[in-house]
Design a protein around this motif. Structure first.
Motif: not given
Length: 92
Positions: A6, A10-11, A13-14
């Motif tokens: 996860a 998250a990293y 995508s950001c």
């Protein structure tokens, strides 16, 4: 190949979102080729960031519980430390 965690998702995508916005705002390009180059470079940067996030360490879980401690080892662990070994000048 292991599945991404996860944190990696998250990293990554950001990074893609923010780097795309930053590059589009800074370059002020309006051509299709410029936008495509920025999008591809943002995806590459996001992939790089996602792959460099450290993976969690695998834990080894004991199935049968902890091994019983030997009487000798527990006796050694409970022995008091001599005052001379601690470097203290006062006795407790």
């Amino acid at each position: 190949m292991p599945r991404p965690t996860a944190a990696q998702l998250a990293y990554g995508s950001c990074t893609v979102i923010f780097s795309t916005l930053a590059m589009l705002l800074l370059s002020q390009t309006s051509s299709g080729l410029g936008i495509a180059i920025i999008a591809v470079s943002a995806l590459a940067l996001g992939l790089l960031v996602a792959m460099t996030v450290p993976l969690p360490k695998s834990r080894v879980v004991a199935v049968g519980g902890p091994a019983p401690a030997k009487a000798e080892e527990s006796a050694k662990a409970e022995e008091p430390v001599p005052v001379a070994a601690t470097g203290s000048s006062t006795a407790a």
